[in-house]
Scaffold this motif. Structure first.
Motif, short mmCIF file in Angstrom:
data_model
loop_
_atom_site.label_atom_id
_atom_site.label_comp_id
_atom_site.label_asym_id
_atom_site.label_seq_id
_atom_site.Cartn_x
_atom_site.Cartn_y
_atom_site.Cartn_z
N VAL A 233 0.84 -1.21 0.00
CA VAL A 233 0.00 0.00 0.00
C VAL A 233 0.88 1.26 0.00
O VAL A 233 0.67 2.18 -0.78
CB VAL A 233 -0.95 0.01 1.24
N ARG B 87 2.50 1.85 -3.30
CA ARG B 87 1.53 2.40 -4.26
C ARG B 87 1.33 3.89 -4.03
O ARG B 87 1.04 4.64 -4.94
CB ARG B 87 0.17 1.70 -4.12
N ARG B 88 1.45 4.31 -2.77
CA ARG B 88 1.29 5.73 -2.44
C ARG B 88 2.58 6.51 -2.65
O ARG B 88 2.70 7.67 -2.27
CB ARG B 88 0.81 5.89 -0.99
N ASP C 125 -5.65 -0.78 3.38
CA ASP C 125 -5.64 0.67 3.10
C ASP C 125 -6.16 1.45 4.30
O ASP C 125 -5.60 2.48 4.67
CB ASP C 125 -6.54 0.97 1.88
#
Ligand SMILES: Nc1nc2c(ncn2[C@@H]2O[C@H](COP(=O)(O)OP(=O)(O)OP(=O)(O)O)[C@@H](O)[C@H]2O)c(=O)[nH]1
Ligand SMILES: [Mg+2]
Length: 326
Positions: A80, A83-84, A246
């Protein structure tokens, strides 16, 4: 042959740009007890960018009983965060079981760690049973990693007293609860366990037992807050399915923002360092050392208000005040 000591300033610059060899070298240096190495380590820490150490990044502790899924959740969180666009470092303290813990983390993260992803760095550290369960090197090592990464996550095993250590040396503590295990709830109720900032029941994929544990945790927490006034959310997730991850990342981030909005973030980092210093003194000199320096309360007040210093340099000063003529 004893390895030569690095130049601290050059090492600090290389660490700041995430040079992996430099990082490994820096962590080894921080683990080196020889007096010359301690001096070099102090100079290295002093050469790291202050703004990163005081207010940069997010230092997260993840703790909970053996097998609750800390490593699995860490692996899922890394996805996560990547991805950020965040750069992540992991310090796994004393991975307890080489099969379920260490190896699992290793397998899941081999892709990242093998160099395919240059922005993920993983290191494990044996705890050696000292320092109340949490290795003394964790704090200086966390600082070194904070100089280079957006997220630094420290994984430790613990339930009851033990996880308190990690919660005193991180910005945000996440407790991973095991479904159908009443221990954490009992410990929370009895006040044996400090309230973590985020509680997550992992393995929600198993259904009923996880839901029941979550609702018990919510009831136990009620409206209780930690000393700063933060109310810990209780969440559920499944590292196996990737569900709730998330939301977990958001909850961790909310606590960081909450500290920042209240101007508490830097204060908390200072408090972490003060905790580390006092703990270190107690470990080396017992109560005698603390009393020599005016008692615990006075010492805390002094340390949290002192100008920022590297932990090793600050500790060496305290030592010479305890034993003026070693
Ligand atoms: N069903 C289910 N099993 C899970 C989940 N997450 C982890 N596990 C399993 O739980 C076991 C322990 O997972 P780990 O991630 O190693 O747990 P840990 O808390 O890091 O364990 P230690 O480091 O040994 O304390 C493994 O067999 C995992 O496959 C999940 O979300 N659902
Ligand atoms: Mg583990």
């Amino acid at each position: 042959m004893i390895p030569a000591l690095p130049d601290p300033t050059t090492l600090a610059s290389a660490v700041s740009v995430r040079d992996r060899l430099a990082l490994a070298q820096a962590l080894n240096l921080l683990d080196d007890r020889r007096p010359a190495a301690r001096q070099c380590a102090a100079a290295f820490l002093d050469a790291l960018p202050v703004e990163r150490l005081d207010a940069g990044g997010h230092l997260i502790g993840i703790t909970g009983p053996p097998g609750a899924g800390k490593s699995s959740l860490t692996a899922a969180l890394i996805q996560v965060w990547r991805r950020r666009g965040l750069k992540v470092a992991i310090l796994a303290v004393d991975p307890s079981s080489p099969i379920s813990g260490g190896a699992l983390l290793g397998d899941r993260l081999r892709m990242h760690a093998s160099g395919a992803d240059r922005e993920v760095f993983i290191r494990s550290l044996a705890c050696r049973g000292e320092f109340g369960g949490l290795s003394a090197e964790v704090w200086p090592m966390s600082l070194a990693m904070l100089a280079a990464f957006d997220i630094v996550l420290v994984e430790t095993v613990g339930v009851g007293q033990k996880e308190i250590d990690v919660s005193k040396m991180t910005d945000t503590t996440c407790f991973v609860a095991q479904p159908a295990s009443g221990d954490s709830i009992q410990f929370l109720k009895a006040g044996i366990m400090e309230i973590p900032h985020v509680i997550v029941v992992n393995k929600e994929d198993i259904g009923m037992a996880a839901r029941k544990t979550l609702s018990e945790l919510k009831t136990t927490l009620g409206r209780r807050t930690d000393l700063d006034g933060w109310q810990a959310p209780a969440l559920s997730a499944s590292a196996a399915l990737g569900s709730g991850i998330d939301t977990l990342a958001d909850a961790l981030d909310s606590h960081r923002n909450w500290l920042l909005e209240r101007g508490q973030f830097t204060t908390r980092r200072q408090r972490c360092q003060a905790e580390w210093l006092v703990k270190h003194l107690r470990e080396e000199f017992g109560r005698y050392g603390i009393n020599r320096l005016g008692g615990e309360d006075a010492l805390f007040a002094e340390l949290t208000n002192a100008p920022r210093r590297s932990p090793i340099a600050a500790y060496e000063d305290l030592r010479t005040r305890v034993i003026p003529n070693p």
